[in-house]
Design a protein around this motif. Structure first.
Motif, PDB file in Angstrom:
ATOM      1  N   ALA A 303       0.828  -1.209   0.000  1.00 28.04           N
ATOM      2  CA  ALA A 303       0.000   0.000   0.000  1.00 28.04           C
ATOM      3  C   ALA A 303       0.858   1.253   0.000  1.00 28.04           C
ATOM      4  O   ALA A 303       0.572   2.228  -0.710  1.00 28.04           O
ATOM      5  N   LEU A 304       1.937   1.247   0.768  1.00 25.07           N
ATOM      6  CA  LEU A 304       2.802   2.419   0.857  1.00 25.07           C
ATOM      7  C   LEU A 304       3.579   2.665  -0.433  1.00 25.07           C
ATOM      8  O   LEU A 304       4.028   3.791  -0.684  1.00 25.07           O
ATOM      9  N   ARG A 384      -3.688   9.817  -6.873  1.00 23.02           N
ATOM     10  CA  ARG A 384      -2.354   9.274  -6.593  1.00 23.02           C
ATOM     11  C   ARG A 384      -2.249   8.611  -5.233  1.00 23.02           C
ATOM     12  O   ARG A 384      -1.636   7.552  -5.090  1.00 23.02           O
ATOM     13  N   PHE A 385      -2.867   9.199  -4.214  1.00 25.03           N
ATOM     14  CA  PHE A 385      -2.679   8.708  -2.852  1.00 25.03           C
ATOM     15  C   PHE A 385      -3.918   8.018  -2.270  1.00 25.03           C
ATOM     16  O   PHE A 385      -3.825   7.404  -1.207  1.00 25.03           O
ATOM     17  N   GLY A 386      -5.061   8.138  -2.927  1.00 29.88           N
ATOM     18  CA  GLY A 386      -6.295   7.603  -2.350  1.00 29.88           C
ATOM     19  C   GLY A 386      -6.259   6.105  -2.162  1.00 29.88           C
ATOM     20  O   GLY A 386      -6.617   5.581  -1.096  1.00 29.88           O
ATOM     21  N   LEU A 391      -5.848   1.155   1.257  1.00 28.25           N
ATOM     22  CA  LEU A 391      -5.216  -0.151   1.486  1.00 28.25           C
ATOM     23  C   LEU A 391      -4.423  -0.163   2.794  1.00 28.25           C
ATOM     24  O   LEU A 391      -4.435  -1.163   3.524  1.00 28.25           O
ATOM     25  N   ALA A 392      -3.753   0.926   3.086  1.00 24.88           N
ATOM     26  CA  ALA A 392      -2.979   0.981   4.329  1.00 24.88           C
ATOM     27  C   ALA A 392      -3.890   0.923   5.544  1.00 24.88           C
ATOM     28  O   ALA A 392      -3.583   0.241   6.543  1.00 24.88           O
ATOM     29  N   ALA A 393      -5.019   1.614   5.486  1.00 23.79           N
ATOM     30  CA  ALA A 393      -5.952   1.607   6.616  1.00 23.79           C
ATOM     31  C   ALA A 393      -6.485   0.212   6.874  1.00 23.79           C
ATOM     32  O   ALA A 393      -6.580  -0.235   8.029  1.00 23.79           O
ATOM     33  N   VAL A 394      -6.814  -0.508   5.804  1.00 23.36           N
ATOM     34  CA  VAL A 394      -7.328  -1.873   5.977  1.00 23.36           C
ATOM     35  C   VAL A 394      -6.226  -2.792   6.481  1.00 23.36           C
ATOM     36  O   VAL A 394      -6.457  -3.647   7.351  1.00 23.36           O
ATOM     37  N   ALA A 395      -5.019  -2.647   5.953  1.00 23.06           N
ATOM     38  CA  ALA A 395      -3.922  -3.499   6.413  1.00 23.06           C
ATOM     39  C   ALA A 395      -3.667  -3.320   7.905  1.00 23.06           C
ATOM     40  O   ALA A 395      -3.365  -4.290   8.617  1.00 23.06           O
TER      41      ALA A 395
END
Length: 413
Positions: A303-304, A384-386, A391-395
């Motif tokens: 995600a990052l 670009r960042f959405g 994905l990062a929040a879910v991970a």
């Protein structure tokens, strides 16, 4: 005879694998066909998509009540019911032209799919040897992933040879019938049996038949008892099943062609198919908790890295990221099922096994259904960042810490 005690479970596992393979192949031949026929009858894409969603609606409605059906009918009859209903549904759709009947039958097929999903996963966990439970769960997940490719590939081959959609529908029905026939070879242990000590003569007896309220209480108890496993299932569903509906949108947002954007889904599916069996095999040897955290970390790292894909020369990075997400999602679901099997395959644990599996299925399905809507919104909001933020929040949900140490890779026989 040496080994005779394991022969029956082994034969049942073979029959269960075969029954699931043929039934799902039939379903995945039929699902695109039905959409083609709906479009041919003048329905727009929105209406056809809503029609297809009836199957998933049936899954969501029926999953919490899987243990109720098992208690009421017994494991073997519940399993056969999950095979009979799709046969009847497909036959009814093939023989009728009434869209109202199609909708009813397709929703019923989804409800049967929920029962089959929960029961088949539970039975693999119960029938597999404790020392090789991860291997069996991984192989089962890999086999299911293969049906996603075999079914559509068979349909494409039939249509290329000049079969009509209606004729191909009969082939789909034949495959589901074959799956039903193979179910008769499964010697299913009684998952709804109470502990042996509960019966006067020491024999296992069927547990009392609860009402719907008690069934929901069992589902909630499973959720409270294994929150980490369920959170892991949610993350797995989001990254494996859900992203398949969002990856084409991501590809288009990067300026790719429709063909290239659609290929992202195939690459994700390849990662899912290839990862489940190794993940299960490693779960028999390593710590399930350590593997779970490694998979979640892979999701977070991917995600990052998403913003770099949109930079000049960074498009190539999308392919390994998509493979990694599909692989990690499949591994997380397999690890969750292995953990449930380690905890709930003892004497008198059958109902707990079914309830926990049902909650895992719900968590996985919720992740799969939420992903396209959330990621699509985030891609529109911040191209670009959405996606990276979503994905990062879910991970991060997958990093939930257990209240007590998770079971190790091996369970006591």
């Amino acid at each position: 005879m040496p080994g005779s005690g394991t022969a029956a479970p082994r034969r049942s596992l073979v029959a269960l694998f075969g029954a699931t393979f043929f039934e799902l192949c039939g379903i995945f031949v039929f699902a695109p066909l039905m959409l083609f026929q709906l479009k041919a009858r003048g329905l727009d894409s929105t209406a056809a998509g809503a029609f297809a969603a009836l199957n998933w609606a049936g899954v969501l409605v029926a999953t919490p009540f899987a243990s109720t059906v098992v208690r009421a009918l017994g494991t073997r009859r519940a399993l056969l019911l999950s095979g009979v209903v799709p046969v009847v549904a497909l036959a009814g759709i093939q023989a009728s032209s009434q869209l109202g009947l199609w909708a009813l039958l397709y929703a019923a097929s989804g409800m049967a799919a929920a029962l089959r999903w929960v029961l088949s996963e539970s039975l693999v966990a119960r029938l597999a040897p404790a020392a090789h439970r991860g291997r069996m769960m991984g192989l089962f997940s890999t086999m299911i992933g293969a049906t996603f490719m075999v079914g559509p590939a068979l349909l494409a081959a039939l249509l290329a040879r000049g079969w009509s959609a209606h004729q191909a529908g009969w082939m789909a029905l034949l495959l589901t019938v074959l799956g039903l026939v193979m179910m008769f070879g499964i010697q299913a242990p009684e998952l709804a049996a109470a502990a042996a000590g509960d019966a006067p003569d020491g024999a296992a007896t069927p547990a009392p038949r609860p009402g719907l309220a008690q069934a929901l209480q069992g589902t909630l108890a499973a959720l409270r008892g294994m929150p980490v496993v369920m959170a892991t299932g949610f993350v797995g569903g989001f990254f494996e099943a859900g992203l398949s509906g969002a990856l084409p949108l991501w590809g288009l947002s990067l300026g790719w062609s429709q063909a290239a954007a659609a290929l992202l889904v195939t690459v994700s599916g390849l990662g899912s198919t290839l990862a489940a069996a190794p993940a299960g095999e490693l779960a028999d040897r390593w710590s399930v908790e350590a593997m779970r955290r490694s998979c979640v970390a892979a999701c977070l790292l991917g995600a990052l890295l998403v913003p770099w894909v949109s930079l000049p020369g960074g498009a190539w990075l999308a392919w390994p990221l998509v493979v990694a997400w599909g692989a990690a999602g499949a591994a997380l679901y397999t690890l969750s099922m292995v953990e449930i099997g380690h905890r709930h395959t003892g004497q008198g644990q059958g109902v707990a096994l079914v309830d926990s599996t049902a909650v895992l299925v719900l968590a996985y399905t919720a992740g799969g259904m939420l992903a396209p809507a959330v990621t699509g919104l985030m891609i529109d909001w911040a191209p670009r960042f959405g996606l990276a933020a979503a994905l990062a929040a879910v991970a991060l949900v997958g990093f939930m810490r257990p209240g007590a140490p998770l079971a190790g890779a091996r369970a006591s026989p």
